[in-house]
Design a protein around this motif. Sequence first.
Motif, PDB file in Angstrom:
ATOM      1  N   ASP A  43       0.814  -1.216   0.000  1.00  0.00           N
ATOM      2  CA  ASP A  43       0.000   0.000   0.000  1.00  0.00           C
ATOM      3  C   ASP A  43       0.850   1.270   0.000  1.00  0.00           C
ATOM      4  O   ASP A  43       0.666   2.168   0.817  1.00  0.00           O
ATOM      5  CB  ASP A  43      -0.948  -0.005   1.206  1.00  0.00           C
ATOM      6  N   ALA A  44       1.794   1.348  -0.952  1.00  0.00           N
ATOM      7  CA  ALA A  44       2.658   2.525  -1.069  1.00  0.00           C
ATOM      8  C   ALA A  44       2.043   3.552  -2.010  1.00  0.00           C
ATOM      9  O   ALA A  44       1.179   3.234  -2.835  1.00  0.00           O
ATOM     10  CB  ALA A  44       4.037   2.120  -1.563  1.00  0.00           C
ATOM     11  N   ASP A  45       2.515   4.786  -1.914  1.00  0.00           N
ATOM     12  CA  ASP A  45       2.093   5.843  -2.834  1.00  0.00           C
ATOM     13  C   ASP A  45       2.861   5.772  -4.145  1.00  0.00           C
ATOM     14  O   ASP A  45       2.317   6.048  -5.208  1.00  0.00           O
ATOM     15  CB  ASP A  45       2.302   7.215  -2.188  1.00  0.00           C
ATOM     16  N   VAL A  46       4.146   5.445  -4.052  1.00  0.00           N
ATOM     17  CA  VAL A  46       5.016   5.329  -5.219  1.00  0.00           C
ATOM     18  C   VAL A  46       5.829   4.050  -5.069  1.00  0.00           C
ATOM     19  O   VAL A  46       6.320   3.752  -3.968  1.00  0.00           O
ATOM     20  CB  VAL A  46       5.965   6.538  -5.348  1.00  0.00           C
ATOM     21  N   ILE A  47       5.983   3.290  -6.165  1.00  0.00           N
ATOM     22  CA  ILE A  47       6.738   2.036  -6.118  1.00  0.00           C
ATOM     23  C   ILE A  47       7.733   2.017  -7.259  1.00  0.00           C
ATOM     24  O   ILE A  47       7.360   2.161  -8.436  1.00  0.00           O
ATOM     25  CB  ILE A  47       5.819   0.805  -6.237  1.00  0.00           C
ATOM     26  N   ALA A  48       9.017   1.848  -6.932  1.00  0.00           N
ATOM     27  CA  ALA A  48      10.055   1.646  -7.936  1.00  0.00           C
ATOM     28  C   ALA A  48      10.227   0.141  -8.131  1.00  0.00           C
ATOM     29  O   ALA A  48      10.447  -0.595  -7.165  1.00  0.00           O
ATOM     30  CB  ALA A  48      11.364   2.276  -7.484  1.00  0.00           C
ATOM     31  N   LEU A  49      10.109  -0.297  -9.374  1.00  0.00           N
ATOM     32  CA  LEU A  49      10.243  -1.711  -9.699  1.00  0.00           C
ATOM     33  C   LEU A  49      11.513  -1.941 -10.505  1.00  0.00           C
ATOM     34  O   LEU A  49      11.898  -1.108 -11.335  1.00  0.00           O
ATOM     35  CB  LEU A  49       9.046  -2.199 -10.520  1.00  0.00           C
ATOM     36  N   GLN A  50      12.158  -3.061 -10.264  1.00  0.00           N
ATOM     37  CA  GLN A  50      13.269  -3.491 -11.090  1.00  0.00           C
ATOM     38  C   GLN A  50      12.916  -4.839 -11.726  1.00  0.00           C
ATOM     39  O   GLN A  50      12.153  -5.610 -11.170  1.00  0.00           O
ATOM     40  CB  GLN A  50      14.560  -3.637 -10.268  1.00  0.00           C
ATOM     41  N   GLU A  51      13.500  -5.071 -12.908  1.00  0.00           N
ATOM     42  CA  GLU A  51      13.237  -6.280 -13.692  1.00  0.00           C
ATOM     43  C   GLU A  51      11.739  -6.446 -13.973  1.00  0.00           C
ATOM     44  O   GLU A  51      11.159  -7.506 -13.770  1.00  0.00           O
ATOM     45  CB  GLU A  51      13.825  -7.522 -13.007  1.00  0.00           C
ATOM     46  N   ALA A  52      11.150  -5.362 -14.463  1.00  0.00           N
ATOM     47  CA  ALA A  52       9.704  -5.349 -14.723  1.00  0.00           C
ATOM     48  C   ALA A  52       9.350  -5.825 -16.126  1.00  0.00           C
ATOM     49  O   ALA A  52       8.171  -5.861 -16.477  1.00  0.00           O
ATOM     50  CB  ALA A  52       9.145  -3.941 -14.509  1.00  0.00           C
ATOM     51  N   ASP A  53      10.356  -6.169 -16.929  1.00  0.00           N
ATOM     52  CA  ASP A  53      10.059  -6.739 -18.239  1.00  0.00           C
ATOM     53  C   ASP A  53      11.039  -7.864 -18.549  1.00  0.00           C
ATOM     54  O   ASP A  53      12.023  -8.068 -17.839  1.00  0.00           O
ATOM     55  CB  ASP A  53      10.052  -5.665 -19.337  1.00  0.00           C
TER      56      ASP A  53
END
Length: 239
Positions: A43-53
């Motif tokens: 339940d975050a406001d902003v999420i940084a994702l890695q290896e998303a593709d």
Amino acid sequence: MSARPGVGEERSMRVASYNIRKAVGLDWRRDPHRVVDVLGEIDADVIALQEADRRIGTRAGVLPLDRLETELGYIMTDVSIRPLSHGWQGNAILVRSRLFDHVAERILLPTMEPRGAVSVRLRQPDLEVIGVHLGLTPGMRRKQMLTLQKRLEDCDHPVLLAGDFNEWNSGRLPFAAPATVVSPGLSFHASRPTASLDRFVLGPGLRSVSAHVHHSALAKRASDHLPVVVDIAFTTRNP
């Protein structure tokens, strides 16, 4: 985003970082819906994702964007250069739809691998979040971190770095005051965490209220990294 009163502080936000390993879990099944369920827990406001593709062919994204938006209220910021990719070089940033007013960009880093960083600058509150996935060699990581440190120094607004720094030795993090490194805890490997590879760096105007590694039963299966979370407060007034 919720108000947290305090001396000299107006607001607080929750930011998360998660290396999702292309949505491949520890059971070696690609299950993007399991990743979405973990994001719902955080339940975050902003999420940084890695290896998303996926890293070969069309580098197609792995996440169900419709479900992220309809169920969790997230939109993925537009930084891709390939039509099917999520993000750039596997780096993507999700923001709550209520924070839609933003500007996104790709950030070039020194690299010999398909690595880089992506940025989203929110207008209300005025905050830039930079998602990173750094290189595998110490020398290249240091060059990348020094580039990011220079960006922190040059910005006149609050900046937060979030991502997989791939650095096992915290003594090799070159970020200098007034920046603050926040290491929430051991996040890798999810089956038996022994390293704090996933971190945040807070620039001037930001303070860590709390930080933790998200240890749910689902998160321990969804990827080889556990998500990390920081609640930040703004220590300067943003209009």
